[in-house]
Design a protein around this motif. Structure first.
Motif, PDB file in Angstrom:
ATOM      1  N   MET A  57       0.827  -1.206   0.000  1.00 35.78           N
ATOM      2  CA  MET A  57       0.000   0.000   0.000  1.00 35.78           C
ATOM      3  C   MET A  57       0.864   1.259   0.000  1.00 35.78           C
ATOM      4  O   MET A  57       1.881   1.309   0.693  1.00 35.78           O
ATOM      5  CB  MET A  57      -0.910   0.015   1.239  1.00 35.78           C
ATOM      6  CG  MET A  57      -1.788  -1.204   1.387  1.00 35.78           C
ATOM      7  SD  MET A  57      -2.685  -1.192   2.969  1.00 35.78           S
ATOM      8  CE  MET A  57      -3.521  -2.785   2.887  1.00 35.78           C
ATOM      9  N   PRO A  58       0.447   2.300  -0.713  1.00 37.14           N
ATOM     10  CA  PRO A  58       1.226   3.542  -0.756  1.00 37.14           C
ATOM     11  C   PRO A  58       0.840   4.552   0.327  1.00 37.14           C
ATOM     12  O   PRO A  58       1.345   5.666   0.336  1.00 37.14           O
ATOM     13  CB  PRO A  58       0.891   4.090  -2.147  1.00 37.14           C
ATOM     14  CG  PRO A  58      -0.508   3.640  -2.395  1.00 37.14           C
ATOM     15  CD  PRO A  58      -0.627   2.288  -1.730  1.00 37.14           C
ATOM     16  N   TRP A  59      -0.071   4.178   1.215  1.00 37.84           N
ATOM     17  CA  TRP A  59      -0.576   5.131   2.207  1.00 37.84           C
ATOM     18  C   TRP A  59      -0.122   4.778   3.619  1.00 37.84           C
ATOM     19  O   TRP A  59       0.822   4.022   3.811  1.00 37.84           O
ATOM     20  CB  TRP A  59      -2.100   5.215   2.129  1.00 37.84           C
ATOM     21  CG  TRP A  59      -2.783   3.877   2.013  1.00 37.84           C
ATOM     22  CD1 TRP A  59      -2.905   2.916   2.975  1.00 37.84           C
ATOM     23  CD2 TRP A  59      -3.428   3.351   0.846  1.00 37.84           C
ATOM     24  NE1 TRP A  59      -3.589   1.838   2.493  1.00 37.84           N
ATOM     25  CE2 TRP A  59      -3.929   2.070   1.190  1.00 37.84           C
ATOM     26  CE3 TRP A  59      -3.649   3.825  -0.442  1.00 37.84           C
ATOM     27  CZ2 TRP A  59      -4.633   1.269   0.284  1.00 37.84           C
ATOM     28  CZ3 TRP A  59      -4.345   3.034  -1.343  1.00 37.84           C
ATOM     29  CH2 TRP A  59      -4.827   1.771  -0.980  1.00 37.84           C
ATOM     30  N   LEU A  60      -0.810   5.313   4.611  1.00 35.28           N
ATOM     31  CA  LEU A  60      -0.433   5.169   6.015  1.00 35.28           C
ATOM     32  C   LEU A  60      -1.236   4.057   6.686  1.00 35.28           C
ATOM     33  O   LEU A  60      -2.132   3.476   6.079  1.00 35.28           O
ATOM     34  CB  LEU A  60      -0.651   6.496   6.743  1.00 35.28           C
ATOM     35  CG  LEU A  60      -0.028   7.729   6.078  1.00 35.28           C
ATOM     36  CD1 LEU A  60      -0.398   8.992   6.839  1.00 35.28           C
ATOM     37  CD2 LEU A  60       1.481   7.584   5.972  1.00 35.28           C
ATOM     38  N   ALA A  61      -0.909   3.779   7.946  1.00 38.77           N
ATOM     39  CA  ALA A  61      -1.614   2.709   8.659  1.00 38.77           C
ATOM     40  C   ALA A  61      -1.575   2.940  10.157  1.00 38.77           C
ATOM     41  O   ALA A  61      -0.635   3.543  10.692  1.00 38.77           O
ATOM     42  CB  ALA A  61      -0.989   1.347   8.340  1.00 38.77           C
ATOM     43  N   LEU A  62      -2.608   2.440  10.825  1.00 35.79           N
ATOM     44  CA  LEU A  62      -2.550   2.289  12.273  1.00 35.79           C
ATOM     45  C   LEU A  62      -1.676   1.081  12.583  1.00 35.79           C
ATOM     46  O   LEU A  62      -1.686   0.101  11.831  1.00 35.79           O
ATOM     47  CB  LEU A  62      -3.956   2.057  12.842  1.00 35.79           C
ATOM     48  CG  LEU A  62      -4.912   3.249  12.857  1.00 35.79           C
ATOM     49  CD1 LEU A  62      -6.313   2.786  13.240  1.00 35.79           C
ATOM     50  CD2 LEU A  62      -4.433   4.307  13.835  1.00 35.79           C
ATOM     51  N   PRO A  63      -0.916   1.115  13.682  1.00 41.40           N
ATOM     52  CA  PRO A  63      -0.095  -0.052  14.026  1.00 41.40           C
ATOM     53  C   PRO A  63      -0.952  -1.298  14.222  1.00 41.40           C
ATOM     54  O   PRO A  63      -2.102  -1.210  14.665  1.00 41.40           O
ATOM     55  CB  PRO A  63       0.581   0.371  15.338  1.00 41.40           C
ATOM     56  CG  PRO A  63       0.560   1.865  15.321  1.00 41.40           C
ATOM     57  CD  PRO A  63      -0.713   2.239  14.619  1.00 41.40           C
ATOM     58  N   PHE A  64      -0.385  -2.447  13.905  1.00 39.77           N
ATOM     59  CA  PHE A  64      -1.110  -3.704  14.080  1.00 39.77           C
ATOM     60  C   PHE A  64      -1.449  -3.912  15.558  1.00 39.77           C
ATOM     61  O   PHE A  64      -0.614  -3.717  16.439  1.00 39.77           O
ATOM     62  CB  PHE A  64      -0.266  -4.881  13.585  1.00 39.77           C
ATOM     63  CG  PHE A  64      -0.901  -6.220  13.847  1.00 39.77           C
ATOM     64  CD1 PHE A  64      -1.981  -6.642  13.089  1.00 39.77           C
ATOM     65  CD2 PHE A  64      -0.447  -7.035  14.877  1.00 39.77           C
ATOM     66  CE1 PHE A  64      -2.583  -7.865  13.337  1.00 39.77           C
ATOM     67  CE2 PHE A  64      -1.037  -8.258  15.135  1.00 39.77           C
ATOM     68  CZ  PHE A  64      -2.115  -8.675  14.362  1.00 39.77           C
ATOM     69  N   GLY A  65      -2.692  -4.309  15.811  1.00 38.97           N
ATOM     70  CA  GLY A  65      -3.122  -4.588  17.178  1.00 38.97           C
ATOM     71  C   GLY A  65      -3.416  -3.365  18.013  1.00 38.97           C
ATOM     72  O   GLY A  65      -3.712  -3.489  19.210  1.00 38.97           O
ATOM     73  N   ASP A  66      -3.364  -2.180  17.429  1.00 37.62           N
ATOM     74  CA  ASP A  66      -3.647  -0.958  18.179  1.00 37.62           C
ATOM     75  C   ASP A  66      -5.107  -0.982  18.656  1.00 37.62           C
ATOM     76  O   ASP A  66      -6.006  -1.332  17.890  1.00 37.62           O
ATOM     77  CB  ASP A  66      -3.412   0.261  17.281  1.00 37.62           C
ATOM     78  CG  ASP A  66      -3.393   1.559  18.058  1.00 37.62           C
ATOM     79  OD1 ASP A  66      -4.475   2.012  18.484  1.00 37.62           O
ATOM     80  OD2 ASP A  66      -2.303   2.126  18.243  1.00 37.62           O
TER      81      ASP A  66
END
Length: 341
Positions: free
Chosen positions: A204-213
């Motif tokens: 993906m070229p965008w941002l993300a929330l951390p896994f498991g947040d």
């Protein structure tokens, strides 16, 4: 929720009404439950309960109040209420549910991008290359899509190339037009482990929330997300623009931006105008019957396109014999490809 209520001494109990196919399956499943159950052999009681409460599908949690002589003493939406509110839904009375709905309305009115996607321990999002951290403060004032998805989800994997393409086209369009506004997407993961998250996010070229947040579950509840992929659009003011971002992208591609009601209304009018020049009937490759052009007012409505497997609404080509439906754009594309045009 059940164990928490019992620990608190709340007057609450659950009775399992089995739909298991055999006694062994019943015993294995009930062994996982801390509550009571109708005996597997008591078919009459189970059938009577299904008839009484008009059970059409499972899981289903019917809530019975002690004052069972009142009209609002039976509540069929127990599963949804537990999912949305957890222990806060207890005691499931009309008054309690009205209070929860009012709290939700107030929360949505106070909604900002910052209080949506940050928490006490984190004020950043993940970027590329990992583990780059992007301050949430830098996102304020942008149109933001919250993309609920997971690598194990087949529809998500099919949708992601289209979303990436549209995302890049919107970004290019904004730069070309010299707009001060900006568009960003935040991946809200439903992946089952860190490795799957990392692998999927790297595409993906965008941002993300951390896994498991913990914010992931809070967002799913806040927006009542029951299925993925799902794209929630947040406006520059931090308020929800639409929960139908995925459908709008399927229908209008990059033209859907900024996804507002005014833009959708304009696009619908344009679609109505374009439909005037479409043939009233066509033959679509891969389907043997004639397809007729229908609108939302005369049989179109929401549908799943049999060509691209994505949702559509408004105008469609529909088989009156078997219900086969496709987007007008899918028919045009297929016809041109089949005729070499």
């Amino acid at each position: 929720m059940y164990e928490q209520l019992k620990t608190n001494g709340s007057n609450f109990e659950i009775v399992y009404v089995s739909s298991d196919e055999d006694l062994n399956a019943f015993n294995n499943y009930h062994a996982l439950m801390p509550w009571l159950a109708i005996p597997f052999s008591d078919l009459e009681t189970k059938k009577a309960l299904n008839r009484k409460f008009d059970i059409e599908g499972i899981p289903c949690l019917v809530i019975l109040q002690p004052n069972s002589n009142k009209d609002d003493a039976t509540l069929h939406e127990g599963v949804e209420l537990v999912y949305r509110y957890g222990v806060r839904a207890f005691p499931f009375t009309k008054e309690r549910l009205e209070n929860l709905l009012e709290e939700e309305r107030e929360k949505h009115e106070r909604q900002t991008l910052t209080n949506l996607i940050t928490n006490h321990d984190r004020d950043y999002l993940l970027g590329h290359p990992s583990p780059k951290q992007v301050p949430v403060a830098s996102m304020v004032g942008k149109t933001v899509g919250l993309y609920f998805s997971a690598q194990w989800c087949v529809p998500c994997v099919k949708f992601i190339p289209r979303l990436i393409s549209i995302y890049q086209k919107i970004k290019q369009m904004l730069v070309k037009n010299g707009d001060q506004e900006d568009f960003e997407i935040v991946f809200v993961s439903n992946d089952r482990d860190q490795e799957s998250f990392d692998s999927y996010f790297n595409t993906m070229p965008w941002l993300a929330l951390p896994f498991g947040d913990p914010t992931v579950k809070e967002l799913a509840k806040h927006f009542d997300v029951h299925g993925i992929p799902c794209l929630i659009i947040i406006g520059p003011d931090g308020k929800t623009v639409t929960k139908q971002g995925r459908n709008l992208i399927n229908l209008y591609q990059e033209n859907a931006y900024p996804f507002t009601e005014a833009k959708v209304e304009l696009l619908e009018k344009q679609m109505d105008e374009e439909a005037k020049s479409l043939p009233r009937s066509v033959y679509h490759p891969g389907h043997r019957h004639e397809l007729n052009l229908v609108s939302e007012g005369n049989g179109g409505g929401p549908f799943i396109c049999c060509d691209c497997d994505e949702q559509g609404c408004g105008w469609a080509y529909q088989c009156l014999e078997c219900g086969y439906e496709v987007h007008p754009k899918c028919v045009t594309t297929a016809d041109r490809a089949s005729t070499g045009q």
